[in-house]
Design an enzyme around this catalytic site. Structure first.
Site, PDB file in Angstrom:
ATOM      1  N   LYS A  11       0.816  -1.216   0.000  1.00 27.50           N
ATOM      2  CA  LYS A  11       0.000   0.000   0.000  1.00 27.50           C
ATOM      3  C   LYS A  11       0.855   1.274   0.000  1.00 27.50           C
ATOM      4  O   LYS A  11       2.073   1.216   0.218  1.00 27.50           O
ATOM      5  CB  LYS A  11      -0.930  -0.046   1.216  1.00 27.50           C
ATOM      6  N   TYR A  51     -12.387  -2.116  -3.850  1.00 26.77           N
ATOM      7  CA  TYR A  51     -12.903  -2.217  -2.481  1.00 26.77           C
ATOM      8  C   TYR A  51     -14.427  -2.079  -2.431  1.00 26.77           C
ATOM      9  O   TYR A  51     -14.986  -1.745  -1.385  1.00 26.77           O
ATOM     10  CB  TYR A  51     -12.248  -1.157  -1.594  1.00 26.77           C
ATOM     11  N   PHE A  59     -15.513   3.619   6.773  1.00 25.52           N
ATOM     12  CA  PHE A  59     -14.136   3.963   6.411  1.00 25.52           C
ATOM     13  C   PHE A  59     -13.894   3.981   4.895  1.00 25.52           C
ATOM     14  O   PHE A  59     -12.773   4.208   4.448  1.00 25.52           O
ATOM     15  CB  PHE A  59     -13.143   3.002   7.098  1.00 25.52           C
ATOM     16  N   ARG A  87      -1.974 -14.524   4.755  1.00 24.92           N
ATOM     17  CA  ARG A  87      -2.694 -13.856   5.847  1.00 24.92           C
ATOM     18  C   ARG A  87      -1.911 -13.990   7.156  1.00 24.92           C
ATOM     19  O   ARG A  87      -1.905 -13.078   7.979  1.00 24.92           O
ATOM     20  CB  ARG A  87      -4.114 -14.412   5.972  1.00 24.92           C
ATOM     21  N   GLU A 128      -9.430 -11.002  -7.783  1.00 27.06           N
ATOM     22  CA  GLU A 128      -8.514  -9.860  -7.608  1.00 27.06           C
ATOM     23  C   GLU A 128      -7.325  -9.949  -8.560  1.00 27.06           C
ATOM     24  O   GLU A 128      -6.887  -8.940  -9.115  1.00 27.06           O
ATOM     25  CB  GLU A 128      -8.059  -9.791  -6.145  1.00 27.06           C
TER      26      GLU A 128
HETATM   27  P1  CMP Z   1      -7.492  -4.602   3.548  1.00 28.74           P
HETATM   28  O1  CMP Z   1      -7.066  -5.975   3.892  1.00 28.74           O
HETATM   29  O2  CMP Z   1      -6.870  -3.966   2.371  1.00 28.74           O
HETATM   30  O3  CMP Z   1      -9.090  -4.572   3.368  1.00 28.74           O
HETATM   31  C1  CMP Z   1      -9.884  -3.435   3.635  1.00 28.74           C
HETATM   32  C2  CMP Z   1      -9.087  -2.293   4.215  1.00 28.74           C
HETATM   33  O4  CMP Z   1      -9.830  -1.273   4.834  1.00 28.74           O
HETATM   34  C3  CMP Z   1      -8.216  -2.830   5.345  1.00 28.74           C
HETATM   35  O5  CMP Z   1      -7.186  -3.652   4.828  1.00 28.74           O
HETATM   36  C4  CMP Z   1      -7.759  -1.546   5.999  1.00 28.74           C
HETATM   37  O6  CMP Z   1      -6.657  -0.967   5.348  1.00 28.74           O
HETATM   38  C5  CMP Z   1      -8.960  -0.605   5.753  1.00 28.74           C
HETATM   39  N1  CMP Z   1      -9.673  -0.243   6.967  1.00 28.74           N
HETATM   40  C6  CMP Z   1      -9.767   0.998   7.457  1.00 28.74           C
HETATM   41  N2  CMP Z   1     -10.501   1.023   8.566  1.00 28.74           N
HETATM   42  C7  CMP Z   1     -10.891  -0.257   8.807  1.00 28.74           C
HETATM   43  C8  CMP Z   1     -11.676  -0.882   9.819  1.00 28.74           C
HETATM   44  N3  CMP Z   1     -12.228  -0.189  10.831  1.00 28.74           N
HETATM   45  N4  CMP Z   1     -11.875  -2.208   9.733  1.00 28.74           N
HETATM   46  C9  CMP Z   1     -11.341  -2.928   8.709  1.00 28.74           C
HETATM   47  N5  CMP Z   1     -10.582  -2.382   7.716  1.00 28.74           N
HETATM   48  C10 CMP Z   1     -10.363  -1.060   7.764  1.00 28.74           C
END
Ligand code: CMP
Length: 140
Positions: A11, A51, A59, A87, A128
């Protein structure tokens, strides 16, 4: 055990701090192969689409703004049980909950700027990967 592929994103917080190599070393040390990789600038439309499952979350807008705030590295990782393995290598979404030695524990700045994304299932990994790579871009 099954050889699998998963999708990964380094990122903008990671590229800004020049952490591509250090994070890639974590994948390789854990036995995953980087079989495709490209550095790109996500557009708002791309981030919103990628997303899309989070569109209703509070968020979402901040996440899209963050993911377009600088370059990202999109990747395909290959190895035994790659989705689950990645993961574990990444650690919990919130770095405050991430286990020692994981990428997010060592590098993430916050739950949003958490350095890496990884697919959550083999089905989503296929979707993806296809979003960012053509079959001919991936060499195992
Ligand atoms: P990612 O695995 O890329 O998937 C969704 C993304 O949303 C997560 O990682 C975080 O970078 C972002 N994010 C921001 N706020 C939250 C939150 N409260 N819960 C989960 N993901 C969040």
């Amino acid at each position: 055990m099954a050889i699998e592929r998963t999708f990964s994103i380094l990122k903008p917080d990671a590229t800004r701090r020049n952490l591509t190599g250090k994070i890639n070393a974590k994948f390789e040390e854990a036995g995953l192969r980087i079989v495709a990789q490209r550095r790109i600038q996500m557009t708002t439309a791309m981030a919103e689409s990628f997303y899309g499952v989070h569109r209703e979350r509070g968020f979402f807008r901040d996440l899209v703004t963050f993911m377009t705030s600088g370059p990202v590295v999109v990747q395909v990782l290959e190895g035994e049980n790659a989705v689950l393995a990645n993961r574990e290598i990444m650690g919990a979404t919130n770095p405050a909950n991430a286990a020692p030695g994981t990428i997010r524990k060592e590098f993430a700045e916050s739950i949003e700027a958490n350095s890496v994304h990884g697919s959550d299932s083999p089905e989503n990994a296929a979707i993806e990967i296809a979003y960012f790579f053509a079959g001919c871009d991936i060499t195992g």
